[in-house]
Design a protein around this motif. Sequence first.
Motif: not given
Lengths: 365, 239
Positions: A1-7
């Motif tokens: 799953m792609r995450r949009l937030e945490l760097p």
Amino acid sequence: MRRLELPDASEAPARQGLRLWLSRLEGPQTMGRGPGFWVAAALAVAAAAAYPAFANDYVVGNAAYFLVWTFMAMGLGVVWGYGGALSFGQTAFFGLAGYTYGVITINIGSAFGATWLALLLSVALGGIFALLIGYFMFYGRIKGVFIGIVTLSVTLVLETFMAQTAGPQWRIGEARLNGFNGMSGMPPLTVPWFGGDVLLYAGTTLYYVLLGMVVLVYMGLRMLLNAPFGNVLVAIRENPERAEMLGYDIRLYQMLAFGLGGALAGTSGVLYTAWGQYITPSSMGLTSAALPIVWVAVGGRRDITATLLGCLLVIAGFQSLTIYGSQYALIVMGVLLVFTVLVTPNGLIYTAMDRVGRLFGEARR
Amino acid sequence: MNPILEVSKLNKSFGGVTVARDIDFVLDAGAMHCLIGPNGAGKSSFFRLLLGEHAPDSGAIRFSGDDITALRSFERIRKGISVKFQVPGIFKALSVRQNLEVAFQHHLHGASLGGTIRRVLEFTNLTGEAATHAGVLSHGQQQWLEIGMAVGVEPKLLLLDEPTAGMSPDETRKTGEMLHELNARGITILAVEHDMAFVQQIADSVTVLHMGAIFAKGSIDEITEHPGVQEIYLGAADE
Ligand SMILES: Nc1ncnc2c1ncn2[C@@H]1O[C@H](COP(=O)(O)OP(=O)(O)O)[C@@H](O)[C@H]1O
Ligand SMILES: [Mg+2]
């Protein structure tokens, strides 16, 4: 799953403090980047610094006069070119600050660097007055051409008011406002120095001080315009409703930009007054109010470098035409403005810089 | 469930046109809900009322328990709402990257800003377009950019007005997957949509708006079989 937030942990550490700000000397909001641009800029400053060696003091003093106006031009560039609010009344802040410098220095004199304190106070007053006008305009949802009408009215009201202050009752302390004839007799900027103050009359020393100030303000504005503040300002110009829907109080940004523009116009007003020890109500009149728009439009309002260079070029041109009569010079300015609007709506210098940039493939974005 | 959005007795008219008529609407936190209705039903106007672009004539809007009816748009956004409008509301003269910067820099800074931008670019397939002026993107890419601008900040409530208009079936499906992903992370989603296949893909339940009023509410099956709903759609098609 792609995450949009945490760097990612692999993310490069962010630049901070001074390095972050220096990195903003280049960015999407300003033309010119890379070694080529900065070498050219350094050469231009070096040439400007060498110039007094090849000219007499009078001519250099005249060149200093050109530099005086660049602050008002850059301020209008921020307000109009970047912020999208066409102010027709920058001269209100110019005049207010110029007169304030006169009133303060005539009263407290020029010892111990007092003229610099007067400069700071006058510029601050110009900025605060602009914030106030900006507050009423932007929080009152005044838009578009009405901003031009309001600001023009403000400067014309100030002109009219100052023009009727001829009587002896119009004085602030020692300083006579002197109505239509204007105020004079204030000291030039004065640097306290061992063995006696250095008075910065129009001449080589003042020229160097102004050149330094132009470079500092220009670099400062580049950093500000490439910072989040500049990003948002441009976004507001492009689509104010959308900017608000991203969570920005657009009125606040516009007011702050207007305050900055007022402070910069005030800087020009103080420097003008100190340069010639003289200021008149006509500095806030219709003709004076129109000229900054011509400089900025002809140079290019959407880039601070184009604005700066355009202002210097147009003023130098205007000055050389005035030899043939100032009415004549004004007509040429009008023609130049119309020509620019029709042929290079982004401004002559802007368009030229854009072409050169494309040629070298590095000056833009 | 605790409601994230509670609208009560909301009314708004423009002259003779009533765009909201006594709307009562509750959205549970964590829901994925669709708003449908024929053209001109008042769906976009409802969003504009939620966002404070229009002031209601009467009624109240509560978000996360707070009354936001009197708040300005930017204050509502800061409480955790983000929106993708029907007409792409991007900054056409700015680059794609700048569009995302402006959208996120309010919440994010430094490395996390850079990281989010990179991931959103990747996610929206715009990495190669980062330096391009947004105005020259294709319509579909502009839609994606605006979706990216809306989701990158991880709002509590995401409002989407016709997110898949002009998208290919493939892109539509991808959008649906993305919305599920966002929803799984706790983002409540309210979307206006025409494409019933897409509605089927994303929504648990549907509200039908007609002439500014709530006409019906229910599961997708209930709504598609509702004779009145078919009628208003047909009626609208006849006009
Ligand atoms: N600002 C406005 N002034 C007057 N009428 C409006 C305004 N905004 C929307 N309307 C009208 O309200 C109705 C609902 O519009 P809208 O909310 O855009 O519908 P939908 O998004 O459901 O297609 C339409 O008839 C439209 O013309
Ligand atoms: Mg709509």
